[in-house]
Design an enzyme around this catalytic site. Structure first.
Site, mmCIF file in Angstrom:
data_model
loop_
_atom_site.group_PDB
_atom_site.id
_atom_site.type_symbol
_atom_site.label_atom_id
_atom_site.label_comp_id
_atom_site.label_asym_id
_atom_site.label_seq_id
_atom_site.Cartn_x
_atom_site.Cartn_y
_atom_site.Cartn_z
ATOM 1 N N SER A 36 60.485 -53.323 -11.750
ATOM 2 C CA SER A 36 61.063 -54.259 -11.021
ATOM 3 C C SER A 36 60.590 -53.889 -9.406
ATOM 4 O O SER A 36 59.860 -52.764 -9.050
ATOM 5 C CB SER A 36 62.592 -54.227 -10.704
ATOM 6 O OG SER A 36 63.066 -54.877 -9.660
ATOM 7 N N TYR B 178 70.125 -49.395 -9.877
ATOM 8 C CA TYR B 178 69.258 -50.517 -10.521
ATOM 9 C C TYR B 178 67.674 -49.776 -9.864
ATOM 10 O O TYR B 178 66.787 -49.737 -10.484
ATOM 11 C CB TYR B 178 69.465 -51.722 -10.102
ATOM 12 C CG TYR B 178 68.549 -52.760 -10.529
ATOM 13 C CD1 TYR B 178 68.699 -53.306 -11.919
ATOM 14 C CD2 TYR B 178 67.546 -53.395 -9.859
ATOM 15 C CE1 TYR B 178 68.002 -54.162 -12.621
ATOM 16 C CE2 TYR B 178 66.494 -54.316 -10.324
ATOM 17 C CZ TYR B 178 66.774 -54.794 -11.924
ATOM 18 O OH TYR B 178 66.038 -55.441 -12.381
#
Length: 292
Positions: free
Chosen positions: A138, A151
């Protein structure tokens, strides 16, 4: 570009979004696609849309036994595995001091350890066919926003893991890639944007860092990367430019957070008081399925 016709592609987290889209696109190019994940009914629907070249297996990427069983089923059904796309991922919202601990840790277990487990279980078959491993990381691996500590840590870990693994398996003819998508319009992002507290925080991200791109932007670039057995896939390409400046990003994020985080921190505590820590943390269908 390589031809995926006749190749067996195993994709985790293929119930919707990037995973389902890649399955459909690669199958259209002649690949045989194995959909592996937790949301069995949704994956079966994807497989049915694709047709005979697709089949779904239910498995939690945090469960060794389930992954081994699914992988054995894929090999028995399709005869082997050429490409593995470790796409399964979830996210939660919350600040470190108040987020539900189980929800926080589940993200790291799914998003980082799930990649390791998926690759470890499937690697013997990929080595046999001198294939390709791709992990979906990501933008969060590069720029670390408040409210996303778990995350960001997981996705940065995925990038580091792939860098080490790439050097380990190159002599075996296996290539390893990592993809860095920014905000893509998926169930996960839509759910985060709808969050009473963190949706507002996300909306304050400046310029390209806060822009949400259509799903097809991610599918176009990741599909092209798979065909090329790419080392790195940036979605969109400006993410690669941002990488060159990553050492300067934390102070910039901290500066921007000074005016926005105090109110969000207070609102997060109120949200937890109203809904409970677990419910306040969960985003997306995948997250709800994974976090019990």
């Amino acid at each position: 570009m390589a031809n995926v016709k006749g190749k067996v592609v195993l994709i985790t987290g293929a119930a919707r979004g990037i995973g389902a889209g890649l399955a459909e696109r690669l199958a259209a190019r002649g690949a045989k696609v194995a959909l592996v994940g937790l949301e069995a009914d949704e994956q079966r629907k994807v497989a049915e849309r694709i047709g005979d070249s697709a089949k779904a297996w239910e498995a939690d990427v945090t469960d060794w036994a389930a992954l081994e069983k699914a992988t054995a089923g894929v090999v028995e059904h399709f005869g082997g595995i050429d490409i593995v796309i470790a796409n399964a991922g979830i996210a939660t919202t919350g600040f470190v001091r108040s987020v539900d601990p189980a929800a926080f840790e589940k993200v790291i277990e799914v998003d980082l350890l799930g990649v390791w487990r998926t690759f470890r279980v499937t690697l013997p078959h990929v080595i046999e066919r001198r294939g390709y491993l791709l992990a979906i990381s990501s933008l969060a691996a590069i720029t670390h926003a408040p409210g996303m500590a778990n995350y960001a840590a997981a996705k940065a870990g995925v990038e580091a893991f792939c860098n080490s693994l790439r050097a380990e398996v190159a002599h075996l003819g296996v290539k390893v890639g990592v993809a860095h998508p920014t905000w893509i319009k998926t169930d996960l992002v839509d759910s985060a944007d709808a969050h009473a507290v963190f949706g507002k925080l996300r909306a304050g991200m400046p310029g390209l860092l806060g822009k949400t791109y259509p799903l097809n932007v991610a599918l176009d670039l990741i599909e092209a990367g798979v065909l090329k057995r790419a080392r790195v896939i940036h979605v969109p390409k400006w993410v690669g430019v941002l990488k060159a400046f990553r050492s300067f990003l934390p102070p910039i994020v901290e500066l921007g957070a000074r005016t926005r985080v105090p109110a969000a921190d207070k609102a997060a505590l109120e949200d937890i008081k109203a809904r409970g820590a677990r419910e306040a943390a969960i985003t997306g269908h995948g997250g709800r399925a994974a976090i019990h």
